[in-house]
Enzyme design. Structure first.
Site, short mmCIF file in Angstrom:
data_model
loop_
_atom_site.label_atom_id
_atom_site.label_comp_id
_atom_site.label_asym_id
_atom_site.label_seq_id
_atom_site.Cartn_x
_atom_site.Cartn_y
_atom_site.Cartn_z
N LYS A 65 36.15 34.80 34.17
CA LYS A 65 35.11 34.90 35.19
C LYS A 65 34.37 33.57 35.42
O LYS A 65 33.93 33.28 36.52
CB LYS A 65 34.10 35.99 34.83
CG LYS A 65 34.68 37.40 35.01
CD LYS A 65 33.62 38.45 34.80
CE LYS A 65 34.21 39.82 35.00
NZ LYS A 65 33.22 40.88 35.01
N ASP A 101 29.46 42.35 40.30
CA ASP A 101 29.18 43.19 39.12
C ASP A 101 27.73 43.70 39.12
O ASP A 101 27.48 44.89 38.99
CB ASP A 101 29.43 42.40 37.82
CG ASP A 101 30.92 42.22 37.54
OD1 ASP A 101 31.72 43.09 37.94
OD2 ASP A 101 31.27 41.21 36.91
#
Ligand code: ATR
Length: 276
Positions: A65, A101
């Protein structure tokens, strides 16, 4: 057929392909989502493939990420601040990174929580990547007050320095005063290992009616959520975060917001079968 990809390592456990393929089928659009386990020395090549190949976009999961950021052409401001990208969108010839997220978590939370975020005192347990995304999203929803506590207190302090309106307390201080918070969010991975699981924070002072959320969805109910429920809390596991982060990514790739109930049913059904 337009293609989408999940990049991570490991990826076997991921239910993203099932969830996104159900979303595309539900809308009747020709998208096929695949997952790929990428070795660290293959990350650059895989991102190149995205740029030049048949893929419309990708999701990125652990451990890439942050590592993917320098390989992209542009990263949106919020993902940059969080330091992590979970969604890559091909915009013309450019690869642009986003993070859905935290925003996904907050969309799910708003559905179930009786407490408006802009009127809530919120306690975050944990100070890692997941906490960063959720804090950024809560602040953009004008959370009244966000307090962070973490097993390693210095990490919570470092994190709080980056944002105005974020306070820190020790785990012990938080435990003494849980009744001050209307929403408590466990962002740690403590619930992922049920056999050795310990409570990341004890709930002796928890008020009935408090909203308690855990980002873990497998197991469905972590020890923390079990305890919170016994004490009369409203509980929520990580399924809604998973589904909404996916739905927001899907919308960025396709321009269409998918049927989140269908996505949720698909995930729950797959998890049930795995657990049987
Ligand atoms: P993620 O990106 O999933 O948030 P991370 O950046 O490695 O992962 O952060 C993990 C967080 O969970 C940290 O806050 C970690 O606490 P430490 O900073 O003290 O390591 C917390 N964590 C992990 N396992 C935990 C456990 N068993 N009990 C309490 N906190 C835990």
């Amino acid at each position: 057929m337009k293609k989408l990809l999940l990049i991570g390592n490991p990826v076997e456990q991921s239910l993203s392909p099932e969830m996104h393929n159900a979303a595309a089928a539900g809308l009747g659009i020709p998208y096929q989502y695949e997952k790929r386990c990428v070795q660290p020395d293959q990350l650059e090549k895989t991102i190149m493939e995205l740029r030049n190949g048949e893929y419309e976009g990708a999701n990125v999961t652990i451990p890439y990420k942050s590592a993917c950021i320098p390989l992209l052409d542009k990263v949106d401001e919020s993902a940059e601040k969080i330091g992590a990208v979970n969604t890559i969108v091909k915009e013309g010839s450019k690869l642009v990174g986003y993070n859905t997220d935290g925003t996904g978590f907050v969309r799910g939370l708003k559905e179930i929580s009786p407490f408006p975020i802009d009127q809530s005192h919120i306690l975050i347990v944990g100070a890692g990547g997941a906490a960063r995304g959720i804090i950024a999203a809560l602040l953009s929803e004008k959370a009244l007050c966000v307090t962070v506590c973490n097993r390693t207190e210095s990490k919570a302090m470092e994190l709080a320095l980056e944002w105005e309106n974020v306070k820190t307390v020790s785990i012990e201080q938080a435990e003494k005063n849980l009744d001050q918070y209307s929403i408590i969010i466990n962002t740690t991975s403590s619930g992922m290992y049920p056999h050795t699981e310990k409570m990341p924070i004890s709930l002796g002072t928890l008020k009935a009616g408090t909203m308690v959320s855990d980002i873990i969805y497998n197991p469905f109910k972590t020890l923390l959520l079990n305890e919170a429920q016994k004490r009369g809390a409203i509980i929520d596991n990580g399924i809604s975060m998973f589904v909404y982060q996916g739905a927001l990514a899907f919308e960025k790739w396709t321009g269409l917001f998918p049927d989140v109930e269908l996505m949720k049913e698909t995930v729950v059904e797959k998890l049930r079968r795995k657990l049987c």
